[in-house]
Write a protein that holds these residues in place. Structure first.
Motif, PDB file in Angstrom:
ATOM      1  N   LEU A  44      -1.392   1.927  -2.671  1.00 29.13           N
ATOM      2  CA  LEU A  44      -2.485   2.815  -2.299  1.00 29.13           C
ATOM      3  C   LEU A  44      -3.140   2.243  -1.053  1.00 29.13           C
ATOM      4  O   LEU A  44      -3.658   1.133  -1.059  1.00 29.13           O
ATOM      5  CB  LEU A  44      -3.500   2.905  -3.448  1.00 29.13           C
ATOM      6  CG  LEU A  44      -4.759   3.719  -3.203  1.00 29.13           C
ATOM      7  CD1 LEU A  44      -4.425   5.176  -2.920  1.00 29.13           C
ATOM      8  CD2 LEU A  44      -5.698   3.619  -4.404  1.00 29.13           C
ATOM      9  N   GLU A  45      -3.092   3.005   0.025  1.00 24.01           N
ATOM     10  CA  GLU A  45      -3.650   2.541   1.296  1.00 24.01           C
ATOM     11  C   GLU A  45      -5.174   2.476   1.237  1.00 24.01           C
ATOM     12  O   GLU A  45      -5.790   2.921   0.280  1.00 24.01           O
ATOM     13  CB  GLU A  45      -3.205   3.468   2.438  1.00 24.01           C
ATOM     14  CG  GLU A  45      -1.697   3.637   2.573  1.00 24.01           C
ATOM     15  CD  GLU A  45      -1.006   2.335   2.970  1.00 24.01           C
ATOM     16  OE1 GLU A  45      -1.702   1.400   3.392  1.00 24.01           O
ATOM     17  OE2 GLU A  45       0.237   2.264   2.833  1.00 24.01           O
ATOM     18  N   SER A  46      -5.733   1.957   2.296  1.00 29.60           N
ATOM     19  CA  SER A  46      -7.168   1.679   2.346  1.00 29.60           C
ATOM     20  C   SER A  46      -8.062   2.907   2.121  1.00 29.60           C
ATOM     21  O   SER A  46      -7.803   3.985   2.631  1.00 29.60           O
ATOM     22  CB  SER A  46      -7.479   1.070   3.725  1.00 29.60           C
ATOM     23  OG  SER A  46      -8.852   0.850   3.855  1.00 29.60           O
ATOM     24  N   GLY A  47      -9.117   2.705   1.338  1.00 27.55           N
ATOM     25  CA  GLY A  47     -10.073   3.785   1.088  1.00 27.55           C
ATOM     26  C   GLY A  47     -11.192   3.308   0.180  1.00 27.55           C
ATOM     27  O   GLY A  47     -11.131   2.210  -0.393  1.00 27.55           O
TER      28      GLY A  47
END
Lengths: 258, 258
Positions: A44-47
């Motif tokens: 899960l990429e940055s957020g």
DNA sequence: GAGTGGATTTCGCAT
DNA sequence: ATGCGAAGTCCACTC
């Protein structure tokens, strides 16, 4: 309860590690990456997300939308916190199955430490089991003169929900569904009947009990000479409310012996 | 982000209502009761919990333990907040199905308002679909000379995962499970084979693809003359990593035509 | 809109 | 521990 806005990563790491060691719950809100490896793998990429670590060692990573967590870990995890290049890294590991999630925060907006006390009792009504109980407690819900013999009867392909005799002495196999019954439910019922017909001499009827049937199920029922009895879980819960006991077996007491 | 410790109920009610109207997320931690009515009914007695209301109108009520929320509401709820006798009452209503949860806080420890930004991409590997893709991309995972014809083929009882021909020209029905295959999986495969045998003249083989089979499944396979091919989702994900495309249909391109 | 099947399903119960 | 089926399942996809 302690809440800290914008804690430095090092402080956060220590605080979290300490909190977890004394079985406190932790909520971390901030910007993070998540990686999971185990039964499957995910990235899960940055957020910005809400992370909850509970005292039983379960983990939830929630995005701003959706009912279900994007990443998680069931209870029983071991934890490890670390600061790398000013980022807070939390790792939750589970054995059996072997899997782990890694959460890396580069920004922490809020850190909350909690020790929740919750002794409140939870009760749920109108499950499929409630329907079963209601029918055992009040067999006329199926039809006049129906007498249950057993429940969860083992036959070759599986378990019959309720098994009994009608007023004419025919055997009755009852299949219960708490939602609209699908084709599968009918085929299941059919299998049970086939199986029982092979072992007894008497006629065997099959009754599908559900609030409704899916489209195309009605013709199938007709073709297989099975019956449908509309009955909602809600109605069963009402019937049950006057005679509710604890266990399913309690409802079986005093059923007529064959 | 705004967090307030021990807000008075009236302030909390207003704040929450406002936040929800501009689609901010809300976290409320405190002592509460929860009631649910809809598909079923439930009652949760007094205790300390974490409540999350997301901007998409989903609701989660979490107790101090467990992965899953004790009460919840999927996205799309309408909200109503109210103060009754110094208690904060939050009601989340959903149409279709018609259901509602009511949460009543008599103590609020912390109130958090959030506007999270999360554009991070999420990718998951090693699902059953990945296994399907891997087999289509690399049919020899099943066996030497296996050639897929179609996937998700519709037959009477349902959909066949992968359907093809072996090197001797026999038809092959492949049933894929990403976990230990249960009795159910075998019966499902058997149903497909029966159904296909009824429509073709050629021999039909059935192959169950899974990392493992449950106890008692091996004899059943033997009895039904079905085969088992051990294959893990992990392995499939590896195979796939070199040829990963987007859609399942992409993997089907260029399959030999019958 | 309904029907079908998968899920890192989870959860609970029985063997 | 393993197996099995229900779930207020949710969710995505198809028809």
């Amino acid at each position: 309860m302690v809440s800290v806005e914008h804690p430095p990563p090092a402080t956060a790491a220590d605080t979290i590690q300490t909190a977890l060691s004394v079985h406190k719950a932790v909520i971390v809100i901030g910007n993070c990456l998540v990686e999971y490896k185990g039964r499957a793998s995910s990235k899960l990429e940055s957020g910005e997300r809400i992370v909850i670590i509970k005292e039983d060692g379960s983990v939830l990573v929630h995005r701003p939308t959706d009912y279900s967590p994007v990443n998680w870990q069931p209870p029983g995890c071991l934890f490890q916190t670390e600061v790398i290049k000013d980022k807070l890294k939390i790792r939750a590991i589970r054995r059996k199955p072997k899997e782990a999630i890694t959460i890396v925060f580069d920004k922490i907006y809020l850190l909350v430490l909690l020790s929740l006390v919750d002794e409140g009792e939870f009760s749920l009504y109108a499950s499929e089991e409630d329907m079963q109980k209601a029918i055992l407690a009040n067999p006329s819900l199926i039809e006049q003169g129906f007498r249950p013999i057993t429940y969860e009867k083992k036959v070759e392909p599986g378990f019959v929900d309720v098994y009994g005799i009608d007023q004419n002495g025919k055997f009755v196999v009852v299949e219960i569904k708490r939602k609209t019954a699908s084709k599968d439910a009918v085929l299941q019922l059919q299998k049970y009947i086939e199986s029982i017909k092979g072992t007894v001499q008497r006629d065997v009827r099959g009754i599908l009990v559900a609030p409704d049937v899916a489209k195309g199920v009605q013709p199938l029922l007709y073709k297989l000479a099975l019956e449908f009895k509309p009955l909602s879980p809600r109605r069963c819960a009402e019937v049950l409310s006057s005679v509710r006991t604890q266990k399913l077996s309690e409802y079986f007491k005093g059923l007529p012996e064959l």
